[in-house]
Design a protein around this motif. Sequence first.
Motif, PDB file in Angstrom:
ATOM      1  N   GLU A   9       0.853  -1.189   0.000  1.00 53.28           N
ATOM      2  CA  GLU A   9       0.000   0.000   0.000  1.00 53.28           C
ATOM      3  C   GLU A   9       0.891   1.242   0.000  1.00 53.28           C
ATOM      4  OE1 GLU A   9      -1.189  -2.785   1.952  1.00 53.28           O
ATOM      5  OE2 GLU A   9      -2.559  -3.054   0.272  1.00 53.28           O
ATOM      6  N   SER A  10       0.328   2.352  -0.479  1.00 50.89           N
ATOM      7  CA  SER A  10       1.134   3.572  -0.664  1.00 50.89           C
ATOM      8  C   SER A  10       1.767   4.044   0.640  1.00 50.89           C
ATOM      9  CB  SER A  10       0.266   4.679  -1.244  1.00 50.89           C
ATOM     10  OG  SER A  10       1.024   5.852  -1.424  1.00 50.89           O
ATOM     11  N   HIS A  11       0.986   4.015   1.755  1.00 50.99           N
ATOM     12  CA  HIS A  11       1.531   4.448   3.043  1.00 50.99           C
ATOM     13  C   HIS A  11       1.696   3.272   3.999  1.00 50.99           C
ATOM     14  CE1 HIS A  11      -0.515   8.000   1.238  1.00 50.99           C
ATOM     15  NE2 HIS A  11       0.634   8.549   1.526  1.00 50.99           N
ATOM     16  N   GLY A  12       1.754   2.065   3.433  1.00 55.40           N
ATOM     17  CA  GLY A  12       2.047   0.878   4.231  1.00 55.40           C
ATOM     18  C   GLY A  12       3.544   0.811   4.505  1.00 55.40           C
ATOM     19  N   ARG A  39      15.085   7.275 -11.444  1.00 58.39           N
ATOM     20  CA  ARG A  39      14.550   7.926 -12.655  1.00 58.39           C
ATOM     21  C   ARG A  39      13.038   8.121 -12.519  1.00 58.39           C
ATOM     22  NH1 ARG A  39      14.815   4.894 -17.389  1.00 58.39           N
ATOM     23  NH2 ARG A  39      14.418   6.833 -18.482  1.00 58.39           N
ATOM     24  N   ARG A  40      12.358   7.138 -11.957  1.00 53.49           N
ATOM     25  CA  ARG A  40      10.903   7.231 -11.803  1.00 53.49           C
ATOM     26  C   ARG A  40      10.503   8.326 -10.814  1.00 53.49           C
ATOM     27  NH1 ARG A  40       6.380   5.859  -8.855  1.00 53.49           N
ATOM     28  NH2 ARG A  40       7.855   6.032  -7.140  1.00 53.49           N
ATOM     29  N   GLN A  41      11.407   8.644  -9.903  1.00 58.22           N
ATOM     30  CA  GLN A  41      11.070   9.651  -8.883  1.00 58.22           C
ATOM     31  C   GLN A  41      11.281  11.079  -9.368  1.00 58.22           C
ATOM     32  OE1 GLN A  41      13.109   7.817  -5.209  1.00 58.22           O
ATOM     33  NE2 GLN A  41      11.123   8.596  -4.579  1.00 58.22           N
ATOM     34  N   ALA A 132      -4.587   1.597  -5.096  1.00 60.38           N
ATOM     35  CA  ALA A 132      -4.750   2.193  -6.432  1.00 60.38           C
ATOM     36  C   ALA A 132      -3.708   3.279  -6.670  1.00 60.38           C
ATOM     37  CB  ALA A 132      -6.161   2.767  -6.572  1.00 60.38           C
ATOM     38  N   SER A 133      -3.022   3.697  -5.623  1.00 63.79           N
ATOM     39  CA  SER A 133      -2.005   4.757  -5.727  1.00 63.79           C
ATOM     40  C   SER A 133      -0.896   4.401  -6.719  1.00 63.79           C
ATOM     41  CB  SER A 133      -1.376   4.980  -4.361  1.00 63.79           C
ATOM     42  OG  SER A 133      -0.167   5.688  -4.480  1.00 63.79           O
ATOM     43  N   ALA A 134      -0.382   5.428  -7.367  1.00 65.71           N
ATOM     44  CA  ALA A 134       0.735   5.244  -8.303  1.00 65.71           C
ATOM     45  C   ALA A 134       2.018   4.806  -7.598  1.00 65.71           C
ATOM     46  CB  ALA A 134       0.986   6.520  -9.076  1.00 65.71           C
ATOM     47  N   ARG A 135       2.015   4.809  -6.280  1.00 67.34           N
ATOM     48  CA  ARG A 135       3.176   4.306  -5.544  1.00 67.34           C
ATOM     49  C   ARG A 135       3.508   2.874  -5.968  1.00 67.34           C
ATOM     50  NH1 ARG A 135       7.686   5.356  -3.639  1.00 67.34           N
ATOM     51  NH2 ARG A 135       8.437   4.090  -1.944  1.00 67.34           N
ATOM     52  N   GLU A 136       2.493   2.112  -6.313  1.00 69.88           N
ATOM     53  CA  GLU A 136       2.678   0.707  -6.701  1.00 69.88           C
ATOM     54  C   GLU A 136       3.621   0.562  -7.892  1.00 69.88           C
ATOM     55  OE1 GLU A 136       1.705  -2.801  -9.258  1.00 69.88           O
ATOM     56  OE2 GLU A 136       1.089  -0.757  -9.699  1.00 69.88           O
ATOM     57  N   ARG A 341      -2.749  15.459  -0.248  1.00 68.20           N
ATOM     58  CA  ARG A 341      -1.469  15.834  -0.860  1.00 68.20           C
ATOM     59  C   ARG A 341      -1.261  14.967  -2.108  1.00 68.20           C
ATOM     60  NH1 ARG A 341       3.506  13.768   2.551  1.00 68.20           N
ATOM     61  NH2 ARG A 341       2.674  11.824   1.804  1.00 68.20           N
ATOM     62  N   SER A 342      -0.856  15.574  -3.207  1.00 69.09           N
ATOM     63  CA  SER A 342      -0.653  14.784  -4.422  1.00 69.09           C
ATOM     64  C   SER A 342       0.275  15.525  -5.382  1.00 69.09           C
ATOM     65  CB  SER A 342      -2.003  14.491  -5.081  1.00 69.09           C
ATOM     66  OG  SER A 342      -1.831  13.557  -6.112  1.00 69.09           O
ATOM     67  N   ASP A 343       0.359  15.021  -6.603  1.00 72.21           N
ATOM     68  CA  ASP A 343       1.212  15.631  -7.630  1.00 72.21           C
ATOM     69  C   ASP A 343       0.350  16.460  -8.578  1.00 72.21           C
ATOM     70  OD1 ASP A 343       3.198  13.833  -6.594  1.00 72.21           O
ATOM     71  OD2 ASP A 343       2.417  12.281  -7.916  1.00 72.21           O
ATOM     72  N   VAL A 344       0.951  17.472  -9.230  1.00 68.31           N
ATOM     73  CA  VAL A 344       0.233  18.207 -10.290  1.00 68.31           C
ATOM     74  C   VAL A 344       0.236  17.358 -11.562  1.00 68.31           C
ATOM     75  CG1 VAL A 344       0.215  20.295 -11.719  1.00 68.31           C
ATOM     76  CG2 VAL A 344       0.867  20.437  -9.306  1.00 68.31           C
TER      77      VAL A 344
HETATM   78  C1  EPS Z   1      -0.247   9.430  -5.094  1.00 63.77           C
HETATM   79  C2  EPS Z   1      -0.160  10.562  -4.303  1.00 63.77           C
HETATM   80  C3  EPS Z   1       1.155  11.075  -3.839  1.00 63.77           C
HETATM   81  C4  EPS Z   1       2.194  10.664  -4.852  1.00 63.77           C
HETATM   82  C5  EPS Z   1       2.154   9.140  -4.952  1.00 63.77           C
HETATM   83  C6  EPS Z   1       0.911   8.749  -5.655  1.00 63.77           C
HETATM   84  O1  EPS Z   1       1.553  10.468  -2.631  1.00 63.77           O
HETATM   85  P1  EPS Z   1       1.023  11.016  -1.211  1.00 63.77           P
HETATM   86  O2  EPS Z   1      -0.433  10.734  -1.188  1.00 63.77           O
HETATM   87  O3  EPS Z   1       1.792  10.203  -0.193  1.00 63.77           O
HETATM   88  O4  EPS Z   1       1.392  12.467  -1.196  1.00 63.77           O
HETATM   89  O5  EPS Z   1       3.471  11.137  -4.520  1.00 63.77           O
HETATM   90  O6  EPS Z   1       3.230   8.651  -5.666  1.00 63.77           O
HETATM   91  C7  EPS Z   1       4.197   7.990  -4.982  1.00 63.77           C
HETATM   92  C8  EPS Z   1       4.272   7.898  -3.668  1.00 63.77           C
HETATM   93  C9  EPS Z   1       5.198   7.390  -5.856  1.00 63.77           C
HETATM   94  O7  EPS Z   1       6.150   6.768  -5.355  1.00 63.77           O
HETATM   95  O8  EPS Z   1       5.049   7.556  -7.071  1.00 63.77           O
HETATM   96  C10 EPS Z   1      -1.572   8.872  -5.423  1.00 63.77           C
HETATM   97  O9  EPS Z   1      -2.565   9.223  -4.790  1.00 63.77           O
HETATM   98  O10 EPS Z   1      -1.653   8.037  -6.360  1.00 63.77           O
END
Ligand code: EPS
Length: 395
Positions: A9-12, A39-41, A132-136, A341-344
Amino acid sequence: MLRFTTAGESHGQALVSILEGMVAGVPLLAADIDAELARRQQGYGRGRRMKIESDHAELLSGVRGGQTLGSPIAMLIQNRDWKNWQEIMDPAPREGDPERKRQVTRPRPGHADLSGMLKYDRDDARDILERASARETTARVAAGAICRRFLRELDVTVGSHIIHLGGIDAKRPERMPNDLNAAADASEVRTLDKKAESEIIARIDAAKAEGNTLGGIAEVICSGVPVGIGSHVSWDRKLDGRLAAALMSIPAVKGVEIGLGVECARRKGSEVHDEIEADNNNLKTGGVRRRSNRAGGLEGGITTGEQLVLRVAMKPISTLMRPLATIEMKTREPAQAVAERSDVTAVPAMGVIAEAMTAFIVAQAFLEKFGGDSLRETRRNYDGYIASLSERTGR
Ligand code: EPS
């Protein structure tokens, strides 16, 4: 059969990636994987999370003394942000069941939140969005990095660059650079067009200021693939379909094109198909060449020996800081979606993920055709195939 699975999980606590079916004897260092994770970061437009994480893949199995063993390769990637989420993401039942913090009950339009809540019978969309987060995609890039390392031993490379972001088209240079990724990675938005780069950055700044998000298109180029990978004989062996499925599975991707793609439908046959001529020097193509590569390196689901050219379109991220209309699931009243919190934009990162998925599918199809339990065996089979192609040229 080469396959991989991911967990986390993204915050697991961590992400897990297991790649199974890679041959023995492929040189592999943790640094090869970490370089791809880094590179992905990258990429202008990402949020604060990327400053928290600095991804490192710990090799738990399947590699010894810098070489793969042929056994499953398990990797662990810690989430540094976990320390801030331990209580919220704790797997143990909560004493007295206190109200959980950071619940999400106002699903975001465009996200898996709502459909996931309904399908999995969850009242808190966090149970959905964490996965579902892109962290995966970190775990995908880790598996893809190993496939890429294998392919490099067979002189196959995979690169990408951004050709569109947030309404701005980036031009391809007259001559593509020899090292596509070195050139693209030098740009904060991974584009080869300097003028477009500054326009894109301005667009990202403007979107951020208005609480909005942006999508875009990456072009993936895979070079060095010989003719004959994939097959026309059955629907699920067609390499174009397999690549499309793998790329379409990347979060937020809504379109995939191969070669001319959708544009093919608008043109006449004479403006679409790539004419053929003899080219005895090019053994990887079976001693022929195409005068153009509108097919993007695939005909009938089989590689032609020309470069694979794939385009991947990503929608804007569905977490908007100026949120869209939704409902509060507890009351069914109109509400504004959650603004986490997220990305643009994550389009530059998506290009790197698309490379990883491409490397995986191409490596899988290579191993189907050439087989082997060790890199040496695979290479011997590969060399034998190229030698049999060369017989057609009369050499
Ligand atoms: C994401 C939201 C953001 C992104 C995350 C994907 O994370 P957070 O909710 O912790 O601010 O930074 O992407 C990643 C952590 C990553 O490694 O790409 C989302 O909701 O999908």
